[in-house]
Design an enzyme around this catalytic site. Sequence first.
Site, PDB file in Angstrom:
ATOM      1  N   LEU A  81       0.802  -1.202  -0.105  1.00 21.54           N
ATOM      2  CA  LEU A  81      -0.020   0.122   0.052  1.00 21.54           C
ATOM      3  C   LEU A  81       0.705   1.179  -0.046  1.00 21.54           C
ATOM      4  CD1 LEU A  81      -2.934  -0.894   2.434  1.00 21.54           C
ATOM      5  CD2 LEU A  81      -2.655  -1.307  -0.067  1.00 21.54           C
ATOM      6  N   GLY A 119       1.301  -5.315   1.265  1.00 19.65           N
ATOM      7  CA  GLY A 119       0.022  -5.197   0.020  1.00 19.65           C
ATOM      8  C   GLY A 119       0.574  -6.104  -1.183  1.00 19.65           C
ATOM      9  N   ASN A 177       4.595  -7.870   6.474  1.00 15.88           N
ATOM     10  CA  ASN A 177       5.442  -7.378   7.310  1.00 15.88           C
ATOM     11  C   ASN A 177       4.782  -6.118   8.325  1.00 15.88           C
ATOM     12  OD1 ASN A 177       5.269  -5.693   5.086  1.00 15.88           O
ATOM     13  ND2 ASN A 177       7.262  -4.699   5.660  1.00 15.88           N
ATOM     14  N   GLU A 178       3.400  -6.218   8.205  1.00 13.67           N
ATOM     15  CA  GLU A 178       2.896  -5.062   8.676  1.00 13.67           C
ATOM     16  C   GLU A 178       3.259  -4.539  10.181  1.00 13.67           C
ATOM     17  OE1 GLU A 178       1.514  -6.708   6.682  1.00 13.67           O
ATOM     18  OE2 GLU A 178       0.256  -5.748   5.503  1.00 13.67           O
TER      19      GLU A 178
HETATM   20  N1  CO8 Z   1       4.731   3.644  -0.062  1.00 13.75           N
HETATM   21  C1  CO8 Z   1       4.923   4.818  -0.545  1.00 13.75           C
HETATM   22  N2  CO8 Z   1       6.468   5.102  -0.924  1.00 13.75           N
HETATM   23  C2  CO8 Z   1       7.265   3.955  -0.897  1.00 13.75           C
HETATM   24  C3  CO8 Z   1       6.626   2.980  -0.159  1.00 13.75           C
HETATM   25  C4  CO8 Z   1       5.259   2.488   0.106  1.00 13.75           C
HETATM   26  N3  CO8 Z   1       4.815   1.368   0.357  1.00 13.75           N
HETATM   27  N4  CO8 Z   1       7.844   2.111  -0.693  1.00 13.75           N
HETATM   28  C5  CO8 Z   1       8.726   2.821  -1.002  1.00 13.75           C
HETATM   29  N5  CO8 Z   1       8.401   4.237  -1.296  1.00 13.75           N
HETATM   30  C6  CO8 Z   1       9.184   5.248  -1.700  1.00 13.75           C
HETATM   31  C7  CO8 Z   1      10.569   5.436  -0.995  1.00 13.75           C
HETATM   32  O1  CO8 Z   1      10.052   5.970   0.334  1.00 13.75           O
HETATM   33  C8  CO8 Z   1      11.452   6.021  -2.088  1.00 13.75           C
HETATM   34  O2  CO8 Z   1      11.067   7.533  -2.151  1.00 13.75           O
HETATM   35  P1  CO8 Z   1      11.990   8.753  -2.622  1.00 13.75           P
HETATM   36  O3  CO8 Z   1      12.464   8.289  -3.888  1.00 13.75           O
HETATM   37  O4  CO8 Z   1      11.122   9.762  -2.292  1.00 13.75           O
HETATM   38  O5  CO8 Z   1      12.809   8.601  -1.373  1.00 13.75           O
HETATM   39  C9  CO8 Z   1      10.901   5.501  -3.272  1.00 13.75           C
HETATM   40  O6  CO8 Z   1       9.597   4.784  -3.090  1.00 13.75           O
HETATM   41  C10 CO8 Z   1      11.816   4.281  -3.536  1.00 13.75           C
HETATM   42  O7  CO8 Z   1      12.046   3.652  -2.528  1.00 13.75           O
HETATM   43  P2  CO8 Z   1      13.311   2.653  -2.061  1.00 13.75           P
HETATM   44  O8  CO8 Z   1      14.435   3.495  -2.405  1.00 13.75           O
HETATM   45  O9  CO8 Z   1      13.086   2.107  -0.854  1.00 13.75           O
HETATM   46  O10 CO8 Z   1      13.635   1.625  -3.407  1.00 13.75           O
HETATM   47  P3  CO8 Z   1      14.514  -0.005  -3.173  1.00 13.75           P
HETATM   48  O11 CO8 Z   1      13.963  -0.332  -4.432  1.00 13.75           O
HETATM   49  O12 CO8 Z   1      15.529   0.285  -2.578  1.00 13.75           O
HETATM   50  O13 CO8 Z   1      13.255  -0.863  -2.333  1.00 13.75           O
HETATM   51  C11 CO8 Z   1      11.352  -1.638  -1.359  1.00 13.75           C
HETATM   52  C12 CO8 Z   1      12.226  -1.191  -2.518  1.00 13.75           C
HETATM   53  C13 CO8 Z   1      12.248  -3.029  -0.760  1.00 13.75           C
HETATM   54  C14 CO8 Z   1       9.997  -2.108  -1.909  1.00 13.75           C
HETATM   55  C15 CO8 Z   1      11.342  -0.781  -0.248  1.00 13.75           C
HETATM   56  O14 CO8 Z   1      11.055   0.641  -0.606  1.00 13.75           O
HETATM   57  C16 CO8 Z   1      10.328  -1.139   0.815  1.00 13.75           C
HETATM   58  O15 CO8 Z   1      10.846  -1.931   1.723  1.00 13.75           O
HETATM   59  N6  CO8 Z   1       9.332  -0.511   0.983  1.00 13.75           N
HETATM   60  C17 CO8 Z   1       8.395  -0.477   2.079  1.00 13.75           C
HETATM   61  C18 CO8 Z   1       7.568  -1.523   1.816  1.00 13.75           C
HETATM   62  C19 CO8 Z   1       6.622  -1.545   2.862  1.00 13.75           C
HETATM   63  O16 CO8 Z   1       6.863  -2.036   4.156  1.00 13.75           O
HETATM   64  N7  CO8 Z   1       5.150  -1.588   2.563  1.00 13.75           N
HETATM   65  C20 CO8 Z   1       4.250  -1.566   3.631  1.00 13.75           C
HETATM   66  C21 CO8 Z   1       3.071  -0.844   3.361  1.00 13.75           C
HETATM   67  S1  CO8 Z   1       1.721  -1.350   4.171  1.00 13.75           S
HETATM   68  C22 CO8 Z   1       0.773  -2.253   3.470  1.00 13.75           C
HETATM   69  O17 CO8 Z   1       1.020  -2.759   2.411  1.00 13.75           O
HETATM   70  C23 CO8 Z   1      -0.458  -2.901   4.169  1.00 13.75           C
HETATM   71  C24 CO8 Z   1      -0.718  -2.192   5.213  1.00 13.75           C
HETATM   72  C25 CO8 Z   1      -2.001  -2.544   5.989  1.00 13.75           C
HETATM   73  C26 CO8 Z   1      -3.139  -1.528   6.576  1.00 13.75           C
HETATM   74  C27 CO8 Z   1      -3.295  -1.744   8.069  1.00 13.75           C
HETATM   75  C28 CO8 Z   1      -4.073  -0.727   8.581  1.00 13.75           C
HETATM   76  C29 CO8 Z   1      -4.394  -0.760   9.970  1.00 13.75           C
END
Ligand code: CO8
Length: 258
Positions: free
Chosen positions: A65, A110, A132-133
């Site tokens: 997400l 997500g 990993n929430e």
């Molecule tokens: N949302 C928004 N922006 C994001 C996200 C995301 N999920 N993931 C990465 N970005 C952004 C980064 O902040 C970065 O932004 P900027 O260029 O402005 O600095 C850009 O995208 C690129 O990210 P990275 O440099 O980290 O890219 P990498 O290729 O090195 O890494 C990864 C890619 C491994 C995917 C890494 O970005 C990562 O680990 N992201 C987070 C993933 C994560 O933990 N997502 C969880 C989202 S929560 C969810 O999906 C379920 C929620 C359930 C809700 C429950 C409510 C109660």
Amino acid sequence: NYKCLDVSVNNDNNITTVTLKRPPVNSLNLDLLSEISDVLTDLKKSKSPGMILTSSSDKVFTAGLDIMEMHKPDPERFKQFWYALQDVWMKLYGSPFPTAAAINGHAPAGGCLLAMCCEYRVMVQNFNIGLNETQLGIVAPIWFIKTMLNTISIRDTELALTTGRLFKTDEALAVGLIDEMATDKADALKKANAFFERFEMIPPIARAYTKDSLRGSDIEDLKKNREKDIQTTLSLITQPKVQQGLEFYLALLKNKKE
Ligand code: CO8
């Protein structure tokens, strides 16, 4: 005519490949979710023989997400966003046509959810997948959990969810979170396409009813509780502690570059 998706049909087997294309990390915001929802409706209407979900990035399937949709959310926008996510889940988890994910990059949260909604998962080696929430200080909704329970054991689900574990491709294979490992995207797509050959001699109605017998009650449960699920999620996500947790996590993501 999609902004964040490429949709193409394989002339040999009529399987549709839907490629997520929202750089840099295919994070699922309202726009992307709405497009996925539309494409799933089209595929159902056109009685598609199957769909493969993959990514245009060479390192991220989807980052889950879009955290920006959850950070200081406008309540009306958040409701639309969450409704769209519920829609995608119900349509993908419950699709009458078979589905496979060619996971050609990381699939946290997500991203793992979308992959688990598919019936078969092929994943390129050396990436991470998992719900990993808890690491972000948020709680995976019950329908995320049920989707994992439909994939791996109760024991493995509990351990994975409470610790917010991300599995490397080979670890995911060992626990059954994915079905096959691939060397690269082309290999993943080849293996995903081969999955559909299993159904050549199976009457589609029989397979669709069987899938519904297994997954239908999970979907009915969410249908009945849709509004409540939106309200619960909104009140959870707007808690100051959760917002601080998300801010901290966003800062971690930004800082890792420096
Ligand atoms: N949302 C928004 N922006 C994001 C996200 C995301 N999920 N993931 C990465 N970005 C952004 C980064 O902040 C970065 O932004 P900027 O260029 O402005 O600095 C850009 O995208 C690129 O990210 P990275 O440099 O980290 O890219 P990498 O290729 O090195 O890494 C990864 C890619 C491994 C995917 C890494 O970005 C990562 O680990 N992201 C987070 C993933 C994560 O933990 N997502 C969880 C989202 S929560 C969810 O999906 C379920 C929620 C359930 C809700 C429950 C409510 C109660």
